[in-house]
Design a protein around this motif. Structure first.
Motif, PDB file in Angstrom:
ATOM      1  N   GLU A   1       0.833  -1.206   0.000  1.00 31.11           N
ATOM      2  CA  GLU A   1       0.000   0.000   0.000  1.00 31.11           C
ATOM      3  C   GLU A   1       0.867   1.256   0.000  1.00 31.11           C
ATOM      4  O   GLU A   1       0.621   2.196  -0.753  1.00 31.11           O
ATOM      5  N   PHE A   2       1.908   1.213   0.833  1.00 30.59           N
ATOM      6  CA  PHE A   2       2.835   2.337   0.916  1.00 30.59           C
ATOM      7  C   PHE A   2       3.431   2.641  -0.452  1.00 30.59           C
ATOM      8  O   PHE A   2       3.548   3.794  -0.855  1.00 30.59           O
ATOM      9  N   CYS A   3       3.806   1.582  -1.187  1.00 34.35           N
ATOM     10  CA  CYS A   3       4.410   1.769  -2.509  1.00 34.35           C
ATOM     11  C   CYS A   3       3.408   2.412  -3.476  1.00 34.35           C
ATOM     12  O   CYS A   3       3.765   3.310  -4.242  1.00 34.35           O
ATOM     13  N   GLU A   4       2.187   1.958  -3.415  1.00 32.86           N
ATOM     14  CA  GLU A   4       1.170   2.528  -4.311  1.00 32.86           C
ATOM     15  C   GLU A   4       0.961   4.007  -4.011  1.00 32.86           C
ATOM     16  O   GLU A   4       0.912   4.838  -4.918  1.00 32.86           O
ATOM     17  N   LYS A   5       0.892   4.329  -2.735  1.00 36.74           N
ATOM     18  CA  LYS A   5       0.647   5.727  -2.328  1.00 36.74           C
ATOM     19  C   LYS A   5       1.796   6.641  -2.724  1.00 36.74           C
ATOM     20  O   LYS A   5       1.591   7.806  -3.034  1.00 36.74           O
ATOM     21  N   ASN A   6       3.019   6.104  -2.671  1.00 36.52           N
ATOM     22  CA  ASN A   6       4.183   6.965  -2.859  1.00 36.52           C
ATOM     23  C   ASN A   6       4.800   6.848  -4.253  1.00 36.52           C
ATOM     24  O   ASN A   6       5.942   7.248  -4.460  1.00 36.52           O
ATOM     25  N   ASP A   7       4.052   6.295  -5.188  1.00 38.20           N
ATOM     26  CA  ASP A   7       4.497   6.227  -6.573  1.00 38.20           C
ATOM     27  C   ASP A   7       5.828   5.472  -6.697  1.00 38.20           C
ATOM     28  O   ASP A   7       6.750   5.909  -7.375  1.00 38.20           O
ATOM     29  N   VAL A   8       5.932   4.355  -5.991  1.00 36.84           N
ATOM     30  CA  VAL A   8       7.130   3.518  -6.097  1.00 36.84           C
ATOM     31  C   VAL A   8       6.867   2.461  -7.174  1.00 36.84           C
ATOM     32  O   VAL A   8       5.852   1.766  -7.125  1.00 36.84           O
ATOM     33  N   THR A   9       7.769   2.343  -8.142  1.00 35.78           N
ATOM     34  CA  THR A   9       7.603   1.320  -9.179  1.00 35.78           C
ATOM     35  C   THR A   9       8.218   0.016  -8.677  1.00 35.78           C
ATOM     36  O   THR A   9       9.361  -0.003  -8.212  1.00 35.78           O
ATOM     37  N   VAL A  10       7.440  -1.052  -8.771  1.00 37.60           N
ATOM     38  CA  VAL A  10       7.848  -2.339  -8.184  1.00 37.60           C
ATOM     39  C   VAL A  10       8.102  -3.353  -9.295  1.00 37.60           C
ATOM     40  O   VAL A  10       7.316  -3.448 -10.242  1.00 37.60           O
ATOM     41  N   PHE A  11       9.217  -4.092  -9.180  1.00 42.26           N
ATOM     42  CA  PHE A  11       9.540  -5.124 -10.173  1.00 42.26           C
ATOM     43  C   PHE A  11       9.714  -6.486  -9.505  1.00 42.26           C
ATOM     44  O   PHE A  11      10.249  -6.565  -8.398  1.00 42.26           O
ATOM     45  N   SER A  12       9.287  -7.543 -10.198  1.00 41.42           N
ATOM     46  CA  SER A  12       9.689  -8.895  -9.825  1.00 41.42           C
ATOM     47  C   SER A  12      11.149  -9.047 -10.230  1.00 41.42           C
ATOM     48  O   SER A  12      11.605  -8.346 -11.122  1.00 41.42           O
ATOM     49  N   SER A  13      11.886  -9.964  -9.593  1.00 42.37           N
ATOM     50  CA  SER A  13      13.299 -10.040  -9.980  1.00 42.37           C
ATOM     51  C   SER A  13      13.464 -10.725 -11.330  1.00 42.37           C
ATOM     52  O   SER A  13      12.840 -11.743 -11.608  1.00 42.37           O
ATOM     53  N   ASN A  14      14.312 -10.124 -12.147  1.00 38.20           N
ATOM     54  CA  ASN A  14      14.567 -10.572 -13.509  1.00 38.20           C
ATOM     55  C   ASN A  14      16.043 -10.949 -13.599  1.00 38.20           C
ATOM     56  O   ASN A  14      16.879 -10.168 -14.064  1.00 38.20           O
ATOM     57  N   TYR A  15      16.357 -12.168 -13.107  1.00 34.50           N
ATOM     58  CA  TYR A  15      17.766 -12.558 -12.997  1.00 34.50           C
ATOM     59  C   TYR A  15      18.466 -12.636 -14.341  1.00 34.50           C
ATOM     60  O   TYR A  15      19.668 -12.395 -14.431  1.00 34.50           O
ATOM     61  N   THR A  16      17.707 -12.963 -15.373  1.00 32.31           N
ATOM     62  CA  THR A  16      18.318 -13.029 -16.706  1.00 32.31           C
ATOM     63  C   THR A  16      18.949 -11.674 -17.046  1.00 32.31           C
ATOM     64  O   THR A  16      20.081 -11.604 -17.523  1.00 32.31           O
ATOM     65  N   LEU A  17      18.205 -10.612 -16.763  1.00 31.06           N
ATOM     66  CA  LEU A  17      18.714  -9.264 -17.026  1.00 31.06           C
ATOM     67  C   LEU A  17      19.906  -8.933 -16.122  1.00 31.06           C
ATOM     68  O   LEU A  17      20.940  -8.449 -16.596  1.00 31.06           O
ATOM     69  N   TYR A  18      19.793  -9.238 -14.822  1.00 32.50           N
ATOM     70  CA  TYR A  18      20.858  -8.851 -13.886  1.00 32.50           C
ATOM     71  C   TYR A  18      22.157  -9.603 -14.167  1.00 32.50           C
ATOM     72  O   TYR A  18      23.241  -9.035 -14.078  1.00 32.50           O
ATOM     73  N   VAL A  19      22.031 -10.877 -14.514  1.00 33.38           N
ATOM     74  CA  VAL A  19      23.232 -11.666 -14.798  1.00 33.38           C
ATOM     75  C   VAL A  19      23.933 -11.107 -16.034  1.00 33.38           C
ATOM     76  O   VAL A  19      25.157 -10.947 -16.053  1.00 33.38           O
ATOM     77  N   ASP A  20      23.163 -10.757 -17.044  1.00 35.66           N
ATOM     78  CA  ASP A  20      23.778 -10.210 -18.258  1.00 35.66           C
ATOM     79  C   ASP A  20      24.449  -8.870 -17.973  1.00 35.66           C
ATOM     80  O   ASP A  20      25.576  -8.619 -18.400  1.00 35.66           O
ATOM     81  N   MET A  21      23.791  -8.010 -17.206  1.00 36.35           N
ATOM     82  CA  MET A  21      24.392  -6.705 -16.880  1.00 36.35           C
ATOM     83  C   MET A  21      25.644  -6.899 -16.023  1.00 36.35           C
ATOM     84  O   MET A  21      26.622  -6.174 -16.171  1.00 36.35           O
ATOM     85  N   SER A  22      25.597  -7.889 -15.125  1.00 41.83           N
ATOM     86  CA  SER A  22      26.754  -8.178 -14.289  1.00 41.83           C
ATOM     87  C   SER A  22      27.962  -8.556 -15.147  1.00 41.83           C
ATOM     88  O   SER A  22      29.074  -8.072 -14.930  1.00 41.83           O
ATOM     89  N   HIS A  23      27.727  -9.418 -16.165  1.00 39.30           N
ATOM     90  CA  HIS A  23      28.821  -9.798 -17.067  1.00 39.30           C
ATOM     91  C   HIS A  23      29.437  -8.568 -17.726  1.00 39.30           C
ATOM     92  O   HIS A  23      30.654  -8.470 -17.889  1.00 39.30           O
ATOM     93  N   ARG A  24      28.591  -7.625 -18.104  1.00 36.49           N
ATOM     94  CA  ARG A  24      29.106  -6.420 -18.770  1.00 36.49           C
ATOM     95  C   ARG A  24      29.987  -5.608 -17.827  1.00 36.49           C
ATOM     96  O   ARG A  24      31.055  -5.142 -18.211  1.00 36.49           O
ATOM     97  N   VAL A  25      29.529  -5.461 -16.574  1.00 35.43           N
ATOM     98  CA  VAL A  25      30.328  -4.707 -15.600  1.00 35.43           C
ATOM     99  C   VAL A  25      31.661  -5.417 -15.363  1.00 35.43           C
ATOM    100  O   VAL A  25      32.729  -4.801 -15.405  1.00 35.43           O
ATOM    101  N   MET A  26      31.608  -6.732 -15.150  1.00 41.91           N
ATOM    102  CA  MET A  26      32.818  -7.481 -14.806  1.00 41.91           C
ATOM    103  C   MET A  26      33.810  -7.490 -15.968  1.00 41.91           C
ATOM    104  O   MET A  26      35.016  -7.369 -15.764  1.00 41.91           O
ATOM    105  N   SER A  27      33.312  -7.642 -17.186  1.00 40.88           N
ATOM    106  CA  SER A  27      34.264  -7.689 -18.305  1.00 40.88           C
ATOM    107  C   SER A  27      34.875  -6.305 -18.532  1.00 40.88           C
ATOM    108  O   SER A  27      36.028  -6.200 -18.963  1.00 40.88           O
ATOM    109  N   THR A  28      34.145  -5.254 -18.209  1.00 39.88           N
ATOM    110  CA  THR A  28      34.731  -3.913 -18.285  1.00 39.88           C
ATOM    111  C   THR A  28      35.876  -3.785 -17.277  1.00 39.88           C
ATOM    112  O   THR A  28      36.957  -3.292 -17.600  1.00 39.88           O
ATOM    113  N   LEU A  29      35.644  -4.268 -16.052  1.00 39.02           N
ATOM    114  CA  LEU A  29      36.686  -4.196 -15.020  1.00 39.02           C
ATOM    115  C   LEU A  29      37.912  -5.000 -15.440  1.00 39.02           C
ATOM    116  O   LEU A  29      39.051  -4.603 -15.204  1.00 39.02           O
TER     117      LEU A  29
END
Length: 435
Positions: free
Chosen positions: A60-88
């Motif tokens: 309810e708090f999130c709805e009232k305060n205009d917080v955008t809520v996401f389910s976790s999308n590990y496919t996306l996070y793992v791919d972004m993680s690879h990009r960060v790590m390969s840059t390092l």
DNA sequence: TCTGGGGTCCTAGGACCC
DNA sequence: TCTGGGGTCCTAGGACCC
């Protein structure tokens, strides 16, 4: 000298990356099954949303305060993680990927970095941000624990502008004096309480303790932490090693009491665990199955059932493991329980070429066992190839699977992910569009 | 109604060995 | 009546990490 590069609010910033309309807005990401809040953008933190809080309590708090809520999308996070790590990895020769959103860099052998630590840290930060769009903070110190502390300071204190180098004694002492002992890497909730009782409240107070005394009260692990805070390095850069145990488990979106449904869940976990095992070229000796009801229920007592089996010839064959898991479940199953979670664990894992053959195997003279295992390996290899080539369907089911896993489309208890974002970077059909 | 899913390491104590 | 000294291996449980 070590550097720790840690992504800011990693999951939340991955979600924001392809949603320019969310710039400046509060975003949270939920755990599997949309259970708890596991990541918060800086705006969401400012609203006072706490890490780990059950979503239903703050919905309810999130709805009232205009917080955008996401389910976790590990496919996306793992791919972004690879990009960060390969840059390092392009920016430093020695990188240890420590988790999905952070990495240690070992700088002592790298003169380019050592000449001017602060400007090297700022370069790391700006290049990662430019290449990936993910904001990071950089902490540097003479040990890993100090680099962690520096990173905490870089995140906490805006004056650092995201980069903190702990290389002079006065500055080190200052940071330690204003930082709570509970923030130290290796001090969890329990140790914090016990340290507080001993009158130790700041990092500085822990750092001036007699290490032997710390060992006496807390063990060798915290003693090492204490030494690390004094610049004595106890932890080095570690190579990636094969997992010693593998777990696949999930909570259900609804409670299950039916043995067939529970069996389908357990079989899927066995198959997933077997696949993880093969990816690291291992086999295992023990497989255990567990299922439990909710530990939070006020009306039911907490019940957990489990059982295990041993493979005489260690295996990574999906068919063998699924059959074993089914059999164990049948032995341990208890009626009339509202099961909330189930899973499979694998233990005693070794590399497949280090297997000790069974002395008492039948027909060992004509090598029947070897022929059989070779055949089994062929079948599984074909299965893996097909699944690699055709991937998973929209229900996350592999192209080829064991029938006893059931068809995911028809399983009402599959985890819910009601607010899932697209796989922007890994699925050609979900690539972002610009109008 | 609704509360994640992985991992690691260390220690103490019991069983057992000679 | 009196019952040593040194060791290994395994397991459960507790702490920590993300």
């Amino acid at each position: 000298m070590y550097a720790l590069v840690d992504c800011n609010s990693f999951y939340a910033n991955c979600e924001k990356l392809f949603r320019p309309d969310l710039r400046g807005k509060a975003v949270v990401v939920l755990s599997n099954n949309d259970g708890c809040v596991v990541a918060r953008s800086s705006e969401a933190k400012q609203l006072g949303l706490k890490m780990g809080v059950p979503y239903f309590q703050v919905k309810e708090f999130c709805e009232k305060n205009d917080v955008t809520v996401f389910s976790s999308n590990y496919t996306l996070y793992v791919d972004m993680s690879h990009r960060v790590m390969s840059t390092l990895e392009k920016l430093c020769p020695t990188v240890e990927v420590y988790s999905i959103d952070e990495a240690f860099l070992y700088l002592a052998d790298y003169p380019t970095a050592m000449t001017d630590l602060d400007s090297y840290g700022r370069k790391l930060k700006s290049i990662v941000e430019q290449y990936t769009g993910i904001p990071v903070c950089v902490g540097m110190g003479s040990t890993k624990t100090m680099a962690k502390l520096a990173n905490y300071a870089a995140k906490k204190h805006p004056a650092t502008k995201g980069v903190c180098v702990l290389d002079n004694l006065r500055w080190i002492r200052r940071i330690m004096q204003i930082t709570d002992v509970g923030e130290v890497w290796g001090v969890g909730r329990r140790y914090k309480v016990r340290l507080n009782k001993m009158g130790i409240h700041t990092v500085y107070q822990l750092s001036i303790c007699e290490p032997a005394k710390i060992r006496q009260h807390f063990g060798v692990v915290l003693e090492r932490t204490c030494l690390e805070l004094n610049g004595q390095s106890c932890l080095g850069i570690e190579a990636v090693e094969a997992k010693k145990q593998i777990i696949s488990s999930r909570s259900f979106s609804t409670r299950i009491s039916c043995p067939d449904e529970l069996s389908q869940a357990v079989c899927s976990h066995a198959a997933k665990a077997a696949s993880k095992l093969r990816k690291q070229d291992s086999v295992c000796h023990y497989l255990s199955v567990f299922a439990k009801n909710s530990p939070f229920s006020k009306t039911e007592s907490y019940i957990s059932i489990s059982g295990q089996c041993q493979f005489i010839t260690p295996t990574a064959d999906t068919r063998v493991m699924v059959a074993a898991a089914r059999q164990i479940l049948m032995q341990i199953f208890v009626e009339d329980i509202r099961y909330a979670k189930a899973g499979v664990m694998l233990f005693d894992i070794c590399q497949h070429d280090e297997v000790q053959p069974d002395l008492f195997a039948e027909d060992s003279n004509d090598n029947k066992q070897c022929t059989q295992s070779a055949k089994s390996a062929e079948v599984i290899a074909v299965m893996d190839q097909l699944n690699k080539r055709y991937g998973q369907n929209s229900n996350q089911q592999s192209a080829v699977f064991i029938a006893s896993e059931g068809i995911k489309d028809k399983q009402s208890w599959q985890m819910s992910r009601d607010m899932l974002s697209p796989c922007y970077t890994t699925n050609i059909n979900q690539i972002p569009k610009v109008d």
